[in-house]
Design a protein around this motif. Structure first.
Motif, PDB file in Angstrom:
ATOM      1  N   PHE A 127       0.836  -1.195   0.000  1.00 23.28           N
ATOM      2  CA  PHE A 127       0.000   0.000   0.000  1.00 23.28           C
ATOM      3  C   PHE A 127       0.880   1.258   0.000  1.00 23.28           C
ATOM      4  O   PHE A 127       1.893   1.315   0.708  1.00 23.28           O
ATOM      5  N   THR A 128       0.486   2.265  -0.791  1.00 24.43           N
ATOM      6  CA  THR A 128       1.211   3.532  -0.819  1.00 24.43           C
ATOM      7  C   THR A 128       0.221   4.682  -0.699  1.00 24.43           C
ATOM      8  O   THR A 128      -0.962   4.547  -1.025  1.00 24.43           O
ATOM      9  N   ALA A 129       0.700   5.831  -0.225  1.00 23.11           N
ATOM     10  CA  ALA A 129      -0.148   7.014  -0.092  1.00 23.11           C
ATOM     11  C   ALA A 129      -0.736   7.388  -1.444  1.00 23.11           C
ATOM     12  O   ALA A 129      -0.053   7.333  -2.476  1.00 23.11           O
ATOM     13  N   GLY A 130      -2.017   7.755  -1.440  1.00 20.57           N
ATOM     14  CA  GLY A 130      -2.702   8.121  -2.678  1.00 20.57           C
ATOM     15  C   GLY A 130      -3.445   6.977  -3.323  1.00 20.57           C
ATOM     16  O   GLY A 130      -4.244   7.196  -4.248  1.00 20.57           O
ATOM     17  N   ASP A 131      -3.203   5.745  -2.854  1.00 15.65           N
ATOM     18  CA  ASP A 131      -3.949   4.597  -3.396  1.00 15.65           C
ATOM     19  C   ASP A 131      -5.438   4.774  -3.117  1.00 15.65           C
ATOM     20  O   ASP A 131      -5.838   5.192  -2.026  1.00 15.65           O
ATOM     21  N   GLU A 132      -6.265   4.441  -4.107  1.00 17.25           N
ATOM     22  CA  GLU A 132      -7.708   4.368  -3.905  1.00 17.25           C
ATOM     23  C   GLU A 132      -8.060   2.894  -3.745  1.00 17.25           C
ATOM     24  O   GLU A 132      -7.853   2.101  -4.657  1.00 17.25           O
ATOM     25  N   LEU A 133      -8.577   2.554  -2.586  1.00 16.50           N
ATOM     26  CA  LEU A 133      -8.916   1.168  -2.289  1.00 16.50           C
ATOM     27  C   LEU A 133     -10.410   0.969  -2.419  1.00 16.50           C
ATOM     28  O   LEU A 133     -11.200   1.720  -1.845  1.00 16.50           O
ATOM     29  N   LEU A 134     -10.823  -0.036  -3.176  1.00 16.88           N
ATOM     30  CA  LEU A 134     -12.235  -0.350  -3.371  1.00 16.88           C
ATOM     31  C   LEU A 134     -12.552  -1.662  -2.659  1.00 16.88           C
ATOM     32  O   LEU A 134     -11.887  -2.672  -2.880  1.00 16.88           O
ATOM     33  N   PHE A 135     -13.575  -1.610  -1.819  1.00 16.83           N
ATOM     34  CA  PHE A 135     -13.973  -2.778  -1.036  1.00 16.83           C
ATOM     35  C   PHE A 135     -15.437  -3.122  -1.307  1.00 16.83           C
ATOM     36  O   PHE A 135     -16.249  -2.236  -1.591  1.00 16.83           O
ATOM     37  N   VAL A 136     -15.763  -4.396  -1.178  1.00 26.71           N
ATOM     38  CA  VAL A 136     -17.146  -4.832  -1.029  1.00 26.71           C
ATOM     39  C   VAL A 136     -17.274  -5.271   0.422  1.00 26.71           C
ATOM     40  O   VAL A 136     -16.522  -6.137   0.883  1.00 26.71           O
ATOM     41  N   ALA A 137     -18.205  -4.631   1.144  1.00 26.89           N
ATOM     42  CA  ALA A 137     -18.283  -4.880   2.584  1.00 26.89           C
ATOM     43  C   ALA A 137     -19.711  -4.749   3.084  1.00 26.89           C
ATOM     44  O   ALA A 137     -20.517  -4.001   2.525  1.00 26.89           O
TER      45      ALA A 137
END
Length: 217
Positions: free
Chosen positions: A194-204
């Motif tokens: 993981f790095t700063a600025g990453d957009e993480l998409l989750f199904v939750a």
């Protein structure tokens, strides 16, 4: 698939063109003769009928459709058409348009709806997604909130930065679906960092959604 769309206005016709382009069979249903602009979607089937009437849906052979899209500009019509499609004809997938946000609470499985689409909510979510860093932003709900598509943009101070996907323990009923980095979409693997600025998409689930921020921020 054979897909019926109740409502042949601008929204219904736009959906029809998109689905036809993807190789599906589409039937457009509308009770207003002025809405039947056959030249605008020439490859679709058209039916002048009221999608709230059993006789009309019999004529549409709705029991042979895999999807019903209730896309009229009237929430009452969309609710009734959805309920009939699911209960009377057993349509496997019912998608309904929400015109007025105050009615959104009704658009659930009790009315036969699998997925409801509220334009104001989607636009609001996209605005939040564009400006929110370090917050959990809900983009879309499946089955009336039983599962949600959510996004987190990692700030420089995120505790997970420098860690691998495998090192961060997710809450139960949450799955990391994708990492968007610069112009790339990354399918997460345990060794990805993981790095700063990453957009993480989750199904939750809704419960897991509330716990995600503590895992990453």
């Amino acid at each position: 698939m054979r897909i019926a769309i109740a409502g042949a206005g601008n929204v219904g016709r736009a959906i029809a063109r998109e689905l036809l382009g993807n190789g599906h069979q589409v039937l457009l249903i509308d009770k207003d003769p002025k809405a039947l602009k056959l030249d605008s979607v020439p490859n679709a089937e058209w039916l002048l009928a009221d999608a709230c009437e059993i006789a009309a849906l019999d004529q549409a052979k709705l029991d042979g459709c895999q999807v019903l899209v209730a896309a009229t500009g009237d929430d009452k019509v969309n609710l009734v058409a959805s309920l009939l499609g699911k209960t009377e004809y057993g349509v496997p997938r019912v998608v309904a348009r929400v015109n007025h946000p105050k009615n959104e609470w009704m658009f659930d499985s009790s009315w036969g709806i699998d997925v409801s689409v509220s334009t104001p909510r989607i636009i609001s979510a996209l605005v939040e997604e564009a400006v929110s860093i370090g917050d959990v932003v809900r983009l879309f709900s499946f089955r009336k909130g039983e599962a949600n598509l959510v996004e987190i943009t990692l700030p420089d101070t995120a505790s997970c930065c420098g860690k691998t996907v495998g090192e961060v323990e997710l809450p139960e009923n949450a799955a990391l679906a994708a990492i968007v980095r610069d112009t790339h979409v990354i399918t997460p693997k345990d060794h990805d960092v993981f790095t700063a600025g990453d957009e993480l998409l989750f199904v939750a689930s809704s419960v897991a959604e509330e716990k995600l921020k503590s895992c990453f921020i």
